[in-house]
Design a protein around this motif. Structure first.
Motif, PDB file in Angstrom:
ATOM      1  N   SER A  11      -8.748  -4.221  -4.060  1.00  0.00           N
ATOM      2  CA  SER A  11      -7.199  -4.547  -4.197  1.00  0.00           C
ATOM      3  C   SER A  11      -6.361  -4.717  -3.061  1.00  0.00           C
ATOM      4  O   SER A  11      -6.680  -3.845  -2.151  1.00  0.00           O
ATOM      5  N   PHE A  12      -5.659  -5.586  -2.923  1.00  0.00           N
ATOM      6  CA  PHE A  12      -4.789  -5.816  -1.809  1.00  0.00           C
ATOM      7  C   PHE A  12      -3.479  -6.411  -2.394  1.00  0.00           C
ATOM      8  O   PHE A  12      -3.245  -7.403  -2.959  1.00  0.00           O
ATOM      9  N   THR A  13      -2.327  -5.512  -2.476  1.00  0.00           N
ATOM     10  CA  THR A  13      -1.253  -5.451  -3.447  1.00  0.00           C
ATOM     11  C   THR A  13      -0.116  -5.654  -2.457  1.00  0.00           C
ATOM     12  O   THR A  13       0.253  -4.745  -1.669  1.00  0.00           O
ATOM     13  N   ASN A  14       0.836  -6.792  -2.622  1.00  0.00           N
ATOM     14  CA  ASN A  14       1.990  -7.132  -1.760  1.00  0.00           C
ATOM     15  C   ASN A  14       3.406  -6.247  -2.346  1.00  0.00           C
ATOM     16  O   ASN A  14       3.334  -6.424  -3.412  1.00  0.00           O
ATOM     17  N   LEU A  15       3.801  -5.391  -1.612  1.00  0.00           N
ATOM     18  CA  LEU A  15       5.120  -4.688  -1.899  1.00  0.00           C
ATOM     19  C   LEU A  15       6.324  -5.474  -1.586  1.00  0.00           C
ATOM     20  O   LEU A  15       7.308  -5.026  -2.004  1.00  0.00           O
ATOM     21  N   GLY A  16       6.219  -6.814  -1.670  1.00  0.00           N
ATOM     22  CA  GLY A  16       7.310  -7.478  -1.562  1.00  0.00           C
ATOM     23  C   GLY A  16       7.788  -7.854  -0.284  1.00  0.00           C
ATOM     24  O   GLY A  16       7.435  -7.960   0.547  1.00  0.00           O
ATOM     25  N   SER A  17       9.393  -8.004  -0.194  1.00  0.00           N
ATOM     26  CA  SER A  17      10.048  -8.349   0.763  1.00  0.00           C
ATOM     27  C   SER A  17       9.779  -7.204   2.108  1.00  0.00           C
ATOM     28  O   SER A  17      10.259  -7.681   2.980  1.00  0.00           O
ATOM     29  N   SER A  18       9.480  -6.303   1.737  1.00  0.00           N
ATOM     30  CA  SER A  18       9.149  -5.306   2.920  1.00  0.00           C
ATOM     31  C   SER A  18       8.202  -5.676   3.941  1.00  0.00           C
ATOM     32  O   SER A  18       7.998  -4.996   4.909  1.00  0.00           O
ATOM     33  N   GLY A  19       7.411  -6.619   3.693  1.00  0.00           N
ATOM     34  CA  GLY A  19       6.453  -7.080   4.518  1.00  0.00           C
ATOM     35  C   GLY A  19       5.078  -6.146   4.591  1.00  0.00           C
ATOM     36  O   GLY A  19       4.421  -6.410   5.360  1.00  0.00           O
ATOM     37  N   THR A  20       5.032  -5.173   3.524  1.00  0.00           N
ATOM     38  CA  THR A  20       3.613  -4.312   3.433  1.00  0.00           C
ATOM     39  C   THR A  20       2.868  -4.772   2.450  1.00  0.00           C
ATOM     40  O   THR A  20       3.415  -5.134   1.407  1.00  0.00           O
ATOM     41  N   VAL A  21       1.625  -4.540   2.917  1.00  0.00           N
ATOM     42  CA  VAL A  21       0.641  -4.752   1.632  1.00  0.00           C
ATOM     43  C   VAL A  21      -0.409  -3.778   1.626  1.00  0.00           C
ATOM     44  O   VAL A  21      -0.578  -2.811   2.683  1.00  0.00           O
TER      45      VAL A  21
END
Length: 186
Positions: A11-21
């Motif tokens: 899985s490869f999950t985007n934490l949103g506006s932080s720019g961290t996956v």
């Protein structure tokens, strides 16, 4: 930083506006003859990929995680849940390991890098892999489809009498909702 090994079914999950996956789990082929033999090597590791917005610059890091981590797995799902007043949580559900399909649920607190196994109330879905999951509100995760065991007497992935697996597992079209705030399957 430390780069993860090549893998699939992670899985490869985007934490949103932080720019961290967040990368979690998956499987690699550790065969000496990968074109002929698949020898799976399952993972339960976590990596963060920090992306520098629009620049093409990125950096991998491997956090020291504590708590009760999920077993190594592939073909699971993960979503992001943000509880009130807490850091974002990566919620990992289901998948399969080397022996069976899974139905467990874990949260990774991205503020402390701590794993916790969740034990929701209600009737859980059948254990599954290759399903989809998405957040449909701030607190509700919807799970759709996947492969489930065909019969209670078969809980392993394959046996010598059915090398294709068709008698052991089947596609599922059920839709299930987990209320993460209430910790309950609806």
């Amino acid at each position: 930083g430390m780069v993860p090994c090549p893998r699939m079914c992670h899985s490869f999950t985007n934490l949103g506006s932080s720019g961290t996956v967040v990368l979690f789990g998956g499987v690699a082929n550790k065969s000496d003859s990968p074109e002929r033999i698949f020898r799976p090597d399952y993972y339960n590791d976590v990596y963060y990929l920090a992306l520098k917005g629009g620049t093409g610059i990125y950096n991998w890091s491997k956090p020291e995680c504590t708590g009760t981590a999920p077993c190594p797995r592939e073909s699971h799902t993960s979503v992001v849940y943000k509880p009130e007043g807490r850091a974002q949580m990566v919620i990992v559900y289901g998948g399969k390991d080397e022996r069976r399909r899974l139905g467990d649920i874990f949260s990774l607190d991205t503020g402390t890098n701590t794993w916790t196994e969740l034990k929701p109330l209600g009737v859980p879905p059948l254990h599954r892999s290759l399903h989809s999951a998405v957040m449909i509100s701030e607190t509700k995760m919807v799970v759709l489809g996947g492969l489930v065991q065909r019969s209670e007497k078969f809980d392993k992935l394959m046996d010598n009498h059915c090398p294709t697996g068709k008698q052991i597992w089947q596609a599922d079209d059920s839709v299930r909702i987990l209320d993460l705030a209430a910790d309950e399957w609806l």
